[in-house]
Motif scaffolding. Structure first.
Motif, PDB file in Angstrom:
ATOM      1  N   ARG A   1       0.841  -1.200   0.000  1.00 37.53           N
ATOM      2  CA  ARG A   1       0.000   0.000   0.000  1.00 37.53           C
ATOM      3  C   ARG A   1       0.882   1.259   0.000  1.00 37.53           C
ATOM      4  N   SER A   2       1.965   1.229   0.763  1.00 40.38           N
ATOM      5  CA  SER A   2       2.827   2.414   0.844  1.00 40.38           C
ATOM      6  C   SER A   2       3.496   2.690  -0.501  1.00 40.38           C
ATOM      7  N   PHE A   3       3.925   1.632  -1.189  1.00 41.27           N
ATOM      8  CA  PHE A   3       4.522   1.819  -2.514  1.00 41.27           C
ATOM      9  C   PHE A   3       3.482   2.370  -3.493  1.00 41.27           C
ATOM     10  N   GLU A   4       2.242   1.880  -3.384  1.00 32.22           N
ATOM     11  CA  GLU A   4       1.185   2.374  -4.273  1.00 32.22           C
ATOM     12  C   GLU A   4       0.917   3.862  -4.037  1.00 32.22           C
ATOM     13  N   LEU A   5       0.999   4.297  -2.769  1.00 32.08           N
ATOM     14  CA  LEU A   5       0.801   5.724  -2.472  1.00 32.08           C
ATOM     15  C   LEU A   5       1.905   6.555  -3.120  1.00 32.08           C
ATOM     16  N   ILE A   6       3.139   6.075  -3.037  1.00 32.74           N
ATOM     17  CA  ILE A   6       4.255   6.801  -3.652  1.00 32.74           C
ATOM     18  C   ILE A   6       4.065   6.850  -5.169  1.00 32.74           C
TER      19      ILE A   6
ATOM     20  N   GLU B   1       1.261   6.768  -6.733  1.00 36.84           N
ATOM     21  CA  GLU B   1       0.162   7.692  -7.001  1.00 36.84           C
ATOM     22  C   GLU B   1       0.680   9.129  -6.977  1.00 36.84           C
TER      23      GLU B   1
END
Lengths: 264, 264
Positions: free
Chosen positions: A201-206, A208
């Motif tokens: 999830r944290s990688f996906e936020l970055i 985004e």
């Protein structure tokens, strides 16, 4: 401080420079106010463009509110060009991603009979895709008091979160927030392709975040990195701390990774 | 491939290692299955801990499914310790953030009569705060076929997105996704305090990502950076490209920033 009626928008706004941001602004302002837009690439005429009527430079600059939506490096020349057409009592605002240098250019180049407001809408076409309510705009009042009325409209009429600051306060914070975001995004874009399956999830936020700035006009990155007096300091710290971490990790590395094991 | 009933969870799961991740797992599995947990810091007894009953190592290792929720660097010793207690036909799984090295340790250290599944739940206590449905788990089947049944339960019973891969496929992607996230987070945490007012949506997303990993156990960062055979390559590329960008920006810098202008 402001009466309910004082948050009404101004009668007419002239937008100088009708690129990606000028057009984004026009789409959100046009339901509230008559818009005139000038851009060398846009011939004057009656057909509306994103809610604004294309006009000559003289017409746009004669509005009660004049917004300069041009790259920071074009600001001084633009100020020079609109100067003869400005009406006494008008408000001139810019929308650049940095505020110290534009504030100095506007203060030095504009006649005393106009008021001046530095603004930095802290969003762009990508982050505003689902509307601008709740997004932020920084206001740096330079000269005059009518900005208070416009601040009330931005807050109540458009739902923006208004952050009032001096140009220096703005640039110090923006050097970190925007400077770091754009630096990280530039490096990550150069590392592509990125994985699509083993993602957290944290990688996906970055990712985004990278997606929101990757298509920003090159002028935005230029302004953030070269026209913010504090950007180079932030860069120095980021790259310095990155190198420090790199050394720590190399020092702590327990020899070559036992790749051979994996095929056993 | 699997019948509806085959997605039922196993009767009893033994968890070896009851740290932050073991407990997170227990909270989500306990509504579905009886859980026994062993941790040297947790005396065996009847009182449930996060939905699991604390037991001896021998009891936990004798379950039909045994999950090793220990740091990667403790995995070999743990395999050694549980070995005498494992029942024929049991499934042994690990949950580490890397998969090549654990796969080799499990394959080499476990008796032939147990099946082996490498797993990497691509989430932690922070990203799972609002539930785990929709989050991802990587599965690396090493030996045996009963993992298919467990994959069905993870998908249908827990709502996870199951990604099946070889250990090498996993580690290559995770080196980028997790490696970069943790590297960036480490540098940004060292740059704090961060601004709170002049923030863009993209910066807020990056800060949110940092918040998700900043309190991860140090073992997680250790495993990601030192036990993933591809992590050093990713680091080299990230720091190399960052240095390249740094040089470009310095070369393109139009002399010292005109700070003096701002006070004019």
């Amino acid at each position: 401080m402001t009466s309910p009626t004082s948050s009404l928008p101004p009668a007419q706004v002239g937008i100088i420079g009708f690129g990606a941001f000028g057009r984004l602004m026009a789409r959100h302002l046009s339901p509230h106010v008559a818009l005139l837009a000038h851009d060398p690439r846009l011939p004057p005429g009656d057909a509306q463009e994103d809610g604004a009527r294309p006009v000559t430079l003289a017409e746009a600059a004669a509005c009660p509110v004049v917004v300069l939506a041009v790259p920071v490096r074009a600001l001084a020349a633009t100020v020079e060009a609109i100067r003869p057409h400005l009406r006494p009592g008008a408000l001139v605002a810019d929308v650049g991603s940095v505020k110290c240098i534009p504030a100095a250019i506007l203060r030095d180049g504009l006649p005393d009979h106009v008021e001046i407001l530095g603004t930095h809408p802290l969003f762009g076409p990508q982050s505003a895709r689902n509307g601008i309510a709740g997004l932020r705009i920084a206001l740096c009042p330079i000269r005059g008091r009518q900005w208070l009325r416009h601040a009330a409209f931005l807050r109540r009429g458009l739902g923006l979160r208004v952050m009032v600051a001096t140009p220096e306060e703005h640039d110090r914070e923006a050097a970190l927030a925007q400077g770091l975001t754009h630096l990280i995004a530039k490096v990550l874009v150069r590392m592509e392709p990125m994985p699509g399956r083993m993602t957290t999830r944290s990688f996906e936020l970055i990712q985004e975040a990278v997606g929101m700035v990757r298509d920003d006009a090159p002028e935005v990155f230029q302004a953030i990195e070269h026209s913010n007096p504090f950007a180079a300091l932030v860069r120095r710290r980021f790259f310095g701390l990155a190198a420090e971490l790199d050394q720590e990790l190399e020092a702590g590395h327990p020899g070559p990774a036992p790749l051979a094991l994996a095929s056993g």
